[in-house]
Scaffold this motif. Structure first.
Motif, PDB file in Angstrom:
ATOM      1  N   PHE A  11     -32.746 -61.140 -27.769  1.00  0.00           N
ATOM      2  CA  PHE A  11     -32.508 -60.465 -28.953  1.00  0.00           C
ATOM      3  C   PHE A  11     -34.091 -60.242 -29.675  1.00  0.00           C
ATOM      4  N   GLY A  12     -34.422 -59.522 -30.528  1.00  0.00           N
ATOM      5  CA  GLY A  12     -35.747 -59.391 -30.719  1.00  0.00           C
ATOM      6  C   GLY A  12     -36.602 -58.307 -29.997  1.00  0.00           C
ATOM      7  N   LEU A  13     -35.792 -57.564 -29.593  1.00  0.00           N
ATOM      8  CA  LEU A  13     -35.972 -56.099 -28.734  1.00  0.00           C
ATOM      9  C   LEU A  13     -35.830 -54.841 -29.663  1.00  0.00           C
ATOM     10  N   ARG A  14     -36.980 -54.038 -29.680  1.00  0.00           N
ATOM     11  CA  ARG A  14     -36.799 -52.633 -30.305  1.00  0.00           C
ATOM     12  C   ARG A  14     -36.116 -51.646 -29.569  1.00  0.00           C
ATOM     13  N   ASN A  15     -36.544 -51.114 -28.646  1.00  0.00           N
ATOM     14  CA  ASN A  15     -35.985 -50.154 -27.792  1.00  0.00           C
ATOM     15  C   ASN A  15     -36.302 -50.513 -26.296  1.00  0.00           C
ATOM     16  N   THR A  16     -35.505 -51.353 -25.590  1.00  0.00           N
ATOM     17  CA  THR A  16     -35.361 -51.799 -24.459  1.00  0.00           C
ATOM     18  C   THR A  16     -35.305 -50.537 -23.327  1.00  0.00           C
ATOM     19  N   TRP A  17     -36.249 -49.741 -22.949  1.00  0.00           N
ATOM     20  CA  TRP A  17     -36.164 -48.764 -22.032  1.00  0.00           C
ATOM     21  C   TRP A  17     -36.178 -49.010 -20.667  1.00  0.00           C
ATOM     22  N   ARG A  18     -35.149 -49.539 -20.411  1.00  0.00           N
ATOM     23  CA  ARG A  18     -34.736 -49.900 -18.873  1.00  0.00           C
ATOM     24  C   ARG A  18     -35.115 -51.801 -18.744  1.00  0.00           C
ATOM     25  N   TRP A  19     -33.897 -52.133 -18.088  1.00  0.00           N
ATOM     26  CA  TRP A  19     -34.336 -53.624 -17.910  1.00  0.00           C
ATOM     27  C   TRP A  19     -33.942 -53.757 -16.400  1.00  0.00           C
ATOM     28  N   SER A  20     -34.431 -54.797 -15.473  1.00  0.00           N
ATOM     29  CA  SER A  20     -33.637 -54.946 -14.395  1.00  0.00           C
ATOM     30  C   SER A  20     -34.046 -56.457 -13.935  1.00  0.00           C
ATOM     31  N   PHE A  21     -33.292 -56.689 -12.862  1.00  0.00           N
ATOM     32  CA  PHE A  21     -33.182 -58.157 -12.397  1.00  0.00           C
ATOM     33  C   PHE A  21     -33.700 -58.201 -11.082  1.00  0.00           C
ATOM     34  N   ASP A  22     -34.717 -58.992 -10.772  1.00  0.00           N
ATOM     35  CA  ASP A  22     -35.490 -59.183  -9.437  1.00  0.00           C
ATOM     36  C   ASP A  22     -34.302 -59.569  -8.517  1.00  0.00           C
ATOM     37  N   ARG A  23     -34.067 -58.660  -7.316  1.00  0.00           N
ATOM     38  CA  ARG A  23     -32.891 -59.097  -6.405  1.00  0.00           C
ATOM     39  C   ARG A  23     -33.172 -60.205  -5.813  1.00  0.00           C
ATOM     40  N   GLN A  24     -34.300 -60.841  -5.499  1.00  0.00           N
ATOM     41  CA  GLN A  24     -34.593 -61.939  -4.818  1.00  0.00           C
ATOM     42  C   GLN A  24     -34.587 -63.219  -5.624  1.00  0.00           C
ATOM     43  N   THR A  25     -35.018 -63.112  -6.702  1.00  0.00           N
ATOM     44  CA  THR A  25     -35.146 -64.155  -7.748  1.00  0.00           C
ATOM     45  C   THR A  25     -34.000 -64.350  -8.763  1.00  0.00           C
ATOM     46  N   GLY A  26     -33.674 -63.323  -9.206  1.00  0.00           N
ATOM     47  CA  GLY A  26     -32.781 -63.082 -10.534  1.00  0.00           C
ATOM     48  C   GLY A  26     -33.492 -63.143 -11.775  1.00  0.00           C
ATOM     49  N   GLU A 151     -32.473 -48.649  -7.470  1.00  0.00           N
ATOM     50  CA  GLU A 151     -32.904 -49.053  -6.051  1.00  0.00           C
ATOM     51  C   GLU A 151     -31.719 -49.044  -5.326  1.00  0.00           C
ATOM     52  N   SER A 152     -32.151 -48.789  -3.986  1.00  0.00           N
ATOM     53  CA  SER A 152     -30.962 -48.638  -2.854  1.00  0.00           C
ATOM     54  C   SER A 152     -30.525 -50.298  -2.634  1.00  0.00           C
ATOM     55  N   ILE A 153     -29.711 -50.357  -1.698  1.00  0.00           N
ATOM     56  CA  ILE A 153     -29.174 -51.626  -1.323  1.00  0.00           C
ATOM     57  C   ILE A 153     -30.153 -52.368  -0.459  1.00  0.00           C
ATOM     58  N   THR A 154     -31.130 -51.474   0.138  1.00  0.00           N
ATOM     59  CA  THR A 154     -31.934 -52.099   0.999  1.00  0.00           C
ATOM     60  C   THR A 154     -33.184 -52.278   0.114  1.00  0.00           C
ATOM     61  N   GLY A 155     -33.412 -52.134  -1.125  1.00  0.00           N
ATOM     62  CA  GLY A 155     -34.673 -52.343  -1.820  1.00  0.00           C
ATOM     63  C   GLY A 155     -35.693 -51.046  -1.957  1.00  0.00           C
ATOM     64  N   VAL A 156     -35.163 -49.931  -1.468  1.00  0.00           N
ATOM     65  CA  VAL A 156     -35.984 -48.747  -1.587  1.00  0.00           C
ATOM     66  C   VAL A 156     -36.047 -48.227  -3.162  1.00  0.00           C
ATOM     67  N   LEU A 157     -36.927 -48.088  -3.687  1.00  0.00           N
ATOM     68  CA  LEU A 157     -37.260 -47.688  -5.218  1.00  0.00           C
ATOM     69  C   LEU A 157     -37.128 -46.299  -5.233  1.00  0.00           C
ATOM     70  N   TYR A 158     -36.518 -45.838  -6.366  1.00  0.00           N
ATOM     71  CA  TYR A 158     -36.382 -44.316  -6.690  1.00  0.00           C
ATOM     72  C   TYR A 158     -36.689 -44.501  -8.133  1.00  0.00           C
ATOM     73  N   ALA A 159     -37.116 -43.163  -8.385  1.00  0.00           N
ATOM     74  CA  ALA A 159     -37.405 -42.621 -10.129  1.00  0.00           C
ATOM     75  C   ALA A 159     -36.889 -41.423 -10.337  1.00  0.00           C
ATOM     76  N   VAL A 160     -36.198 -41.275 -11.478  1.00  0.00           N
ATOM     77  CA  VAL A 160     -35.636 -39.753 -12.124  1.00  0.00           C
ATOM     78  C   VAL A 160     -36.482 -39.165 -12.770  1.00  0.00           C
ATOM     79  N   GLY A 161     -36.619 -37.867 -12.708  1.00  0.00           N
ATOM     80  CA  GLY A 161     -37.400 -37.050 -14.185  1.00  0.00           C
ATOM     81  C   GLY A 161     -36.335 -36.630 -15.034  1.00  0.00           C
ATOM     82  N   LEU A 162     -36.418 -36.573 -16.215  1.00  0.00           N
ATOM     83  CA  LEU A 162     -35.634 -36.386 -17.326  1.00  0.00           C
ATOM     84  C   LEU A 162     -35.486 -34.646 -17.208  1.00  0.00           C
TER      85      LEU A 162
END
Length: 197
Positions: A11-26, A151-162
């Motif tokens: 809590f104490g977040l204003r507008n979290t525009w995307r969060w993620s978890f590191d697939r290796q460390t959590g 991210e894909s199952i193999t760790g490939v990263l993607y971004a999407v344009g609005l």
């Protein structure tokens, strides 16, 4: 202190525009959009995810925003990275990404990648191994209006344009820049040997 339900981890977040978890460390990464002056990235280790207060409305990133009824900064989890609202080396609306865990670009391994929706600037962030962080502003800009990453199952990263609806693959053509901070030069047997400071 209010009673916090066990399913609430942040809590104490204003507008979290995307969060993620590191697939290796959590570990958890949160990009939080600022109100007036600053954008921020927060990091929380996997073993410390519960009941963290990231400080909003008391703090915008690490700066006081509205301190009425607030505790001191040490009572809140402060960001590991922040940037100002400007066109030179900052931006106006952060879009959080992921830690790269793919195999195609080994020199990106372990770097968290984030971008600014407005200025198209990109940053790479990684632990320095001593409790601090290495942050690099990329010399390459992103396409306009990146609204999310995946991210894909193999760790490939993607971004999407609005605005354009395009799915982009994150690629790298050069190794992450390294900065030599200090070194020692010692003369031995009429030769100069360079070592760490």
């Amino acid at each position: 202190d209010p009673i916090i339900k066990p399913e609430i981890i942040a809590f104490g977040l204003r507008n979290t525009w995307r969060w993620s978890f590191d697939r290796q460390t959590g570990d958890m990464w949160l990009a939080d959009v600022g109100q007036n002056l600053l954008e921020e990235v927060n990091f929380t280790a996997a073993n410390n995810l519960n009941n963290n207060n990231y400080g909003w409305r008391c703090y915008e990133a690490s700066q006081t925003f509205n301190s009425s009824g607030c505790a001191g900064a040490s009572n809140y989890r402060m960001p590991i990275f922040e940037y100002a609202h400007n066109n030179t080396n900052g931006g106006y609306s952060i879009t959080g990404g992921y830690v790269y865990r793919g195999t195609e670009y080994p020199f990106l391994q372990g770097y968290y990648i984030t971008t600014d929706y407005v200025t198209k600037k990109n940053w790479l962030i990684k632990s320095n191994g001593s409790g601090g962080w290495l942050t690099y502003l990329s010399t390459v800009t992103a396409p306009a209006n990146i609204a999310g990453f995946g991210e894909s199952i193999t760790g490939v990263l993607y971004a999407v344009g609005l605005n354009d609806g395009v799915l982009y693959k994150i690629t790298a053509s050069n190794p992450v820049p390294l900065k030599l901070i200090s070194f020692n030069v010692v003369k031995q047997n009429n030769r100069h040997q360079i070592g760490r400071a």
